[in-house]
Scaffold this motif. Structure first.
Motif, PDB file in Angstrom:
ATOM      1  N   PHE A  13     -47.439 -10.657 -95.391  1.00 54.20           N
ATOM      2  CA  PHE A  13     -47.308  -9.331 -95.407  1.00 54.20           C
ATOM      3  C   PHE A  13     -47.738  -8.639 -94.251  1.00 54.20           C
ATOM      4  CE2 PHE A  13     -48.774 -11.821 -99.375  1.00 54.20           C
ATOM      5  CZ  PHE A  13     -47.762 -11.318 -99.979  1.00 54.20           C
ATOM      6  N   HIS A  14     -47.092  -7.436 -94.002  1.00 56.13           N
ATOM      7  CA  HIS A  14     -47.658  -6.421 -92.868  1.00 56.13           C
ATOM      8  C   HIS A  14     -46.737  -5.107 -93.122  1.00 56.13           C
ATOM      9  CE1 HIS A  14     -43.677  -6.742 -90.765  1.00 56.13           C
ATOM     10  NE2 HIS A  14     -43.856  -8.253 -90.819  1.00 56.13           N
ATOM     11  N   ALA A  35     -41.398   5.326 -98.720  1.00 56.69           N
ATOM     12  CA  ALA A  35     -41.850   4.179 -98.069  1.00 56.69           C
ATOM     13  C   ALA A  35     -42.411   3.149 -98.983  1.00 56.69           C
ATOM     14  CB  ALA A  35     -43.176   4.863 -97.181  1.00 56.69           C
ATOM     15  N   ALA A  36     -42.774   3.550-100.064  1.00 60.03           N
ATOM     16  CA  ALA A  36     -43.205   2.665-101.155  1.00 60.03           C
ATOM     17  C   ALA A  36     -41.888   1.891-101.484  1.00 60.03           C
ATOM     18  CB  ALA A  36     -43.726   3.267-102.318  1.00 60.03           C
ATOM     19  N   LEU A  37     -40.829   2.606-102.126  1.00 59.69           N
ATOM     20  CA  LEU A  37     -39.648   1.874-102.412  1.00 59.69           C
ATOM     21  C   LEU A  37     -39.178   0.834-101.463  1.00 59.69           C
ATOM     22  CD1 LEU A  37     -38.028   1.846-105.110  1.00 59.69           C
ATOM     23  CD2 LEU A  37     -36.469   3.701-104.247  1.00 59.69           C
ATOM     24  N   ALA A  38     -39.161   1.477-100.349  1.00 61.21           N
ATOM     25  CA  ALA A  38     -38.299   0.815 -99.121  1.00 61.21           C
ATOM     26  C   ALA A  38     -39.078  -0.613 -98.981  1.00 61.21           C
ATOM     27  CB  ALA A  38     -38.370   1.481 -98.051  1.00 61.21           C
ATOM     28  N   ILE A  39     -40.446  -1.005 -98.908  1.00 61.73           N
ATOM     29  CA  ILE A  39     -41.080  -1.992 -98.877  1.00 61.73           C
ATOM     30  C   ILE A  39     -41.015  -2.851-100.233  1.00 61.73           C
ATOM     31  CG2 ILE A  39     -43.462  -1.465 -99.600  1.00 61.73           C
ATOM     32  CD1 ILE A  39     -44.420  -2.954 -97.274  1.00 61.73           C
ATOM     33  N   ALA A  40     -41.032  -2.119-101.340  1.00 62.72           N
ATOM     34  CA  ALA A  40     -40.634  -2.875-102.595  1.00 62.72           C
ATOM     35  C   ALA A  40     -39.525  -3.403-102.492  1.00 62.72           C
ATOM     36  CB  ALA A  40     -40.726  -2.066-103.673  1.00 62.72           C
ATOM     37  N   SER A  41     -38.428  -2.791-101.967  1.00 65.70           N
ATOM     38  CA  SER A  41     -36.895  -3.735-101.884  1.00 65.70           C
ATOM     39  C   SER A  41     -37.108  -4.749-100.983  1.00 65.70           C
ATOM     40  CB  SER A  41     -36.059  -2.426-101.394  1.00 65.70           C
ATOM     41  OG  SER A  41     -36.127  -2.332 -99.912  1.00 65.70           O
ATOM     42  N   PHE A  49     -48.163  -8.883-104.788  1.00 67.75           N
ATOM     43  CA  PHE A  49     -48.992  -8.497-103.665  1.00 67.75           C
ATOM     44  C   PHE A  49     -48.328  -7.328-103.191  1.00 67.75           C
ATOM     45  CE2 PHE A  49     -51.029 -12.461-104.119  1.00 67.75           C
ATOM     46  CZ  PHE A  49     -52.418 -11.975-103.927  1.00 67.75           C
ATOM     47  N   TYR A  50     -46.972  -7.108-103.177  1.00 63.94           N
ATOM     48  CA  TYR A  50     -46.153  -6.179-102.781  1.00 63.94           C
ATOM     49  C   TYR A  50     -46.658  -4.900-103.462  1.00 63.94           C
ATOM     50  CZ  TYR A  50     -43.127  -8.420 -99.107  1.00 63.94           C
ATOM     51  OH  TYR A  50     -42.908  -9.157 -98.367  1.00 63.94           O
ATOM     52  N   ILE A  51     -46.990  -4.661-104.543  1.00 62.68           N
ATOM     53  CA  ILE A  51     -47.690  -3.626-105.184  1.00 62.68           C
ATOM     54  C   ILE A  51     -48.646  -2.975-104.261  1.00 62.68           C
ATOM     55  CG2 ILE A  51     -48.872  -2.593-107.160  1.00 62.68           C
ATOM     56  CD1 ILE A  51     -47.361  -4.617-108.872  1.00 62.68           C
ATOM     57  N   LEU A  52     -49.569  -3.740-103.712  1.00 58.39           N
ATOM     58  CA  LEU A  52     -50.773  -3.529-102.784  1.00 58.39           C
ATOM     59  C   LEU A  52     -50.333  -2.893-101.625  1.00 58.39           C
ATOM     60  CD1 LEU A  52     -53.330  -6.155-103.932  1.00 58.39           C
ATOM     61  CD2 LEU A  52     -53.157  -3.816-105.089  1.00 58.39           C
ATOM     62  N   ILE A  53     -49.300  -3.714-101.144  1.00 59.79           N
ATOM     63  CA  ILE A  53     -48.869  -3.387 -99.726  1.00 59.79           C
ATOM     64  C   ILE A  53     -48.043  -2.085 -99.640  1.00 59.79           C
ATOM     65  CG2 ILE A  53     -46.956  -4.726 -99.724  1.00 59.79           C
ATOM     66  CD1 ILE A  53     -47.736  -5.468 -96.727  1.00 59.79           C
ATOM     67  N   GLY A  54     -47.338  -2.007-100.818  1.00 58.19           N
ATOM     68  CA  GLY A  54     -46.310  -0.737-101.076  1.00 58.19           C
ATOM     69  C   GLY A  54     -47.265   0.472-101.158  1.00 58.19           C
ATOM     70  N   ALA A  78     -47.116   3.625 -98.302  1.00 58.53           N
ATOM     71  CA  ALA A  78     -46.761   4.920 -98.727  1.00 58.53           C
ATOM     72  C   ALA A  78     -47.678   5.954 -98.137  1.00 58.53           C
ATOM     73  CB  ALA A  78     -46.897   4.985-100.358  1.00 58.53           C
ATOM     74  N   VAL A  79     -49.144   5.474 -98.348  1.00 59.09           N
ATOM     75  CA  VAL A  79     -50.029   6.427 -97.698  1.00 59.09           C
ATOM     76  C   VAL A  79     -49.852   6.575 -96.188  1.00 59.09           C
ATOM     77  CG1 VAL A  79     -52.571   6.633 -97.391  1.00 59.09           C
ATOM     78  CG2 VAL A  79     -51.670   6.001 -99.652  1.00 59.09           C
TER      79      VAL A  79
END
Length: 221
Positions: free
Chosen positions: A68-69, A149-155, A182-187, A191-192
């Motif tokens: 993850f990054h 950004a959140a939706l992009a990394i979730a995808s 874990f993508y919920i956390l990194i999302g 986003a922030v």
């Protein structure tokens, strides 16, 4: 995710090469390269690529290909548009791969999953918001920067999980139970960080955002 060498079966690797080649040709033919003839804008594009190389090098993971990054794809898209963003992320991935943090045989799938897909999602959200929603600074920052950004990394997370599942690299139960959540956390982190960066640019450097028009979003009512 950063796919190392020989993680995917050869057939899947070649599918990735073909798909990325098609996207690469589209970028070469349609990207507004003339914009990069402007020295300050070229410096900004290159500087953004270098910053993302550093961000991509800060990663954590549990198994090969399951790491993850932050991506920064949404910010890159809002700054330069989809074609130049994909080209820039290609430069980022090239640097990361040369540094030994990613595999050459997985280059195409890495580019598709960490570049083409999140850039496409980010730009699609921007286009919908641009056409359907009011011209408001909050709408631009929250929807395009934060939510985009959140939706992009979730995808990216969902597509990566599906790829590894369908290619038979890891058991589905492990992928969906120990990796995808874990993508919920990194999302949230994506986003922030993206929302903060877009806010600062919109306020102090609106010229850095090709998708932002300060006269349109900040005009007096």
């Amino acid at each position: 995710m950063n796919l190392p060498d020989h993680l995917l079966p050869p057939a899947w690797t070649w599918v990735g090469h073909v798909l990325f080649a098609l996207v690469f040709l589209w970028v070469v033919r349609t990207a507004p390269w003339r914009r990069l003839k402007d020295a300050p804008l070229l410096n900004l594009w290159l500087g953004t690529s270098v910053v993302l190389m550093g961000i991509w090098s800060i990663k954590t993971g549990i198994k090969p290909g399951l790491n993850f990054h932050l991506l920064g794809a949404t910010a890159f898209t809002l700054m330069f548009g989809p074609q130049l963003a994909i080209a820039g992320i290609g430069v980022v991935l090239l640097g990361v791969t040369l540094a030994g943090m990613s595999g050459w045989t997985g280059f195409s799938w890495n580019a598709l999953l960490m570049g083409v897909l999140p850039v496409g999602v980010s730009y699609a959200i921007y286009r919908v918001a641009d056409r359907k929603l009011p011209n408001h600074l909050f709408v631009y920052i929250f929807l395009n920067g934060f939510f985009g950004a959140a939706l992009a990394i979730a995808s990216t997370g969902i597509a990566s999980t599906l790829l590894l599942h369908l290619a038979g690299v890891y058991p589905p139960g492990y992928l969906y139970g120990e990796y995808l959540p874990f993508y919920i956390l990194i999302g949230w982190s994506e986003a922030v960080s993206t929302g903060a960066a877009v806010t600062l640019m919109a306020v102090y450097r609106p010229g850095w955002l090709s998708t932002f028009d300060d006269a349109r979003y900040l005009r007096s009512k």
